[in-house]
Write an enzyme that holds these catalytic residues in place. Structure first.
Site, short mmCIF file in Angstrom:
data_model
loop_
_atom_site.label_atom_id
_atom_site.label_comp_id
_atom_site.label_asym_id
_atom_site.label_seq_id
_atom_site.Cartn_x
_atom_site.Cartn_y
_atom_site.Cartn_z
CE LYS A 1 -0.18 1.90 -0.08
NZ LYS A 1 0.83 1.78 0.95
CG MET B 1 4.30 10.85 -2.76
SD MET B 1 3.02 10.30 -1.63
CE MET B 1 3.46 11.13 -0.11
CG ASP C 1 5.20 -0.27 -0.02
OD1 ASP C 1 4.33 -1.15 -0.04
OD2 ASP C 1 5.26 0.64 0.82
#
Ligand code: SAH
Length: 463
Positions: free
Chosen positions: A271, A384, A249
């Site tokens: 991602k 996030m 990732d």
């Protein structure tokens, strides 16, 4: 890279050593071990060098150095105590492109002699390019203790069985898989324990078994931690060395990716926000396909694979296809980043619980259970959350959190680009904008953030 690491075959090659003292002796001995034909130029010889001459192991010229000595030489080592002579040797050799090493003068070397860990035929060479020889020696002593001496025997067996294994496996990949299994499994253990004859029987058995089975691939779902390679687990490291292919990732830092076996195929699964390189379903299917091809697939994820990592979904697909897998936990951003920012997530005086949530915006809003977040004496860690930070702070205040509750946002925690911005729920969004932070960032809300002032210990390059 200052020097290209190479191993030179000097067997029966004429190698010149200028100097006959104890330093020269060490270099001569090394050259002799590698089978070189050593010619020594020195007016006088120290005792051990003289002994080598008596034993006809070297040839000797008692005159001073002359560029003619270089004729037909594969390399030259200058080990005299006379700096002018050393420079002359260097210049003559460099002029004729003969590799030259002037002992202890990196600037007069076209090649350098590394510190070595000798388990011949296995040889490890360590060099700091002449910049930090002591560090190179420290690394060498670490490796000396780490690598059993019996690896020399193991390597000799590998050499002995190589033609046989080559004959058995047509495909290079199968050959490699076989060796990796043999050299890390029971066979290796037997050799290391000195049970050589049982080991050889067992090796034959292994060969036979390997031919009866088609290779079975597997998936290693590995957490790579928050970015700093020091925070990898031993198990992660080991599997990173074994993989045939790595699917990684964006969060996996280049420093960590560099530790994956060099010839493993690398597949970027992406991602980035609003920029999903491969859809989750595609990734799930990719893992299945690669494992079905018999590969050892390293699915490398930032942090811990089971914390906001969708690791669960990926292995669910694997179980559907009966593909063997193992999961290696990693240090999740919350604990890694908090530790490097000097913010304990719990503390007897400030927080008895800690909750991890995602701050990923959906339709520009946050779908969170606010009442469970605003409890007193609780630390909230938001993954996030950079884009949603203003909404987040606003909502926490609206749901009863005092506006002066301490809060921090940490950019790229644990790495050399870590940046910690602290404030309160009221001030943090503006402070974060002013600081122009870049992803990934982690938000920590709660009174524990106050401790950062006193407990910060890690210094990044750019504070
Ligand atoms: N599985 C990962 C989390 C993946 S979600 C884990 O256990 O850590 C991605 C989020 O993790 C990022 O948006 C950020 O909030 C956080 N994150 C991961 N690494 C980070 C780091 N080095 N510094 C700050 N936040 C990080």
């Amino acid at each position: 890279m200052d020097f290209l690491p190479v191993f030179l075959n000097v067997r029966n090659q004429r190698c010149l050593v200028v100097g006959g003292g104890s330093v020269a002796f060490r270099k001569i001995s090394l050259l002799l071990e590698a089978g070189a034909a050593v010619h020594v130029v020195a007016p006088s010889l120290a005792e051990p060098v003289a002994v080598l001459l008596q034993q006809n192991k070297i040839t000797h010229d008692a005159n001073g150095f002359d560029p003619d000595h270089l004729k037909g030489c594969t390399l030259v080592i200058a080990a005299t105590s006379d700096s002018i002579a050393n420079r002359t040797i260097y210049e003559s050799a460099a002029a004729t492109n003969i590799p030259v090493n002037v002992v202890d003068s990196p600037e007069l070397c076209t090649f350098i002699m590394p510190a070595i860990v000798d388990r011949s035929p296995l040889m490890i060479a360590i060099s700091s390019g002449g910049h930090a020889p002591v560090l190179a020696r420290i690394v060498r002593s670490k490796l000396e203790t780490l690598i059993p001496h019996a690896y020399a025997r193991l390597a000799s067996y590998a050499a002995k069985f190589r033609p046989l294994v080559k004959e058995h496996f047509v495909h290079k990949k199968n050959r490699r898989l076989f060796w990796e299994k043999a050299l890390q499994g029971r066979f290796a253990e037997m050799v290391l324990a000195g049970k050589d004859s049982s080991a050889q029987d067992y090796f034959q058995q292994l060969l036979k078994d390997a031919l009866d089975n088609t290779p079975q691939g597997e998936v290693y779902l590995v957490g790579a931690g928050p970015g700093n390679p020091d925070l990898l687990t031993f198990r992660a490291m080991r599997l990173m060395q074994q993989a045939d292919v790595v699917v990684y990732d964006r969060l996996v830092s280049p420093d960590i990716l560099n530790l994956v076996r060099r010839d493993a195929e690398r597949i970027y699964a992406g991602k980035e926000r609003n920029h999903h390189t491969l859809s989750q379903e595609t990734i799930n299917q990719l893992l299945v396909r690669l494992a079905q091809e018999g590969k050892r697939v390293l699915r490398l994820k930032g942090g811990d694979p089971f914390i906001f990592g969708r690791g669960g979904e990926e292995i669910e697909t694997l179980t559907d296809h009966r593909i063997p897998f193992q999961v290696v936990p990693g240090i999740t951003a919350a604990s890694g980043v908090a530790a490097y920012a000097g913010i304990p997530l719990t503390h007897r005086d400030y927080a008895q619980s800690c909750i991890f949530v995602t701050g990923h915006l959906k339709h520009n809003g946050l779908d969170l259970d606010w009442s469970s977040l605003v409890r007193p004496n609780q630390t909230i860690v938001i993954y996030m959350g950079l884009l949603g930070l203003p909404v987040l702070c606003q909502q926490l205040i609206a749901h009863g959190c005092p506006a002066n509750t301490s809060a921090a946002i940490i950019q790229q925690g644990t790495t050399q680009t870590q940046k910690v911005v602290t404030g309160s729920l009221e001030t943090l969004p503006k402070l974060a904008t002013d600081a122009k932070l870049t992803a990934p960032t982690l938000i920590i809300v709660g009174e524990v953030v106050r401790l950062h002032q006193r407990l910060a210990w890690f210094e990044a390059d750019q504070e």
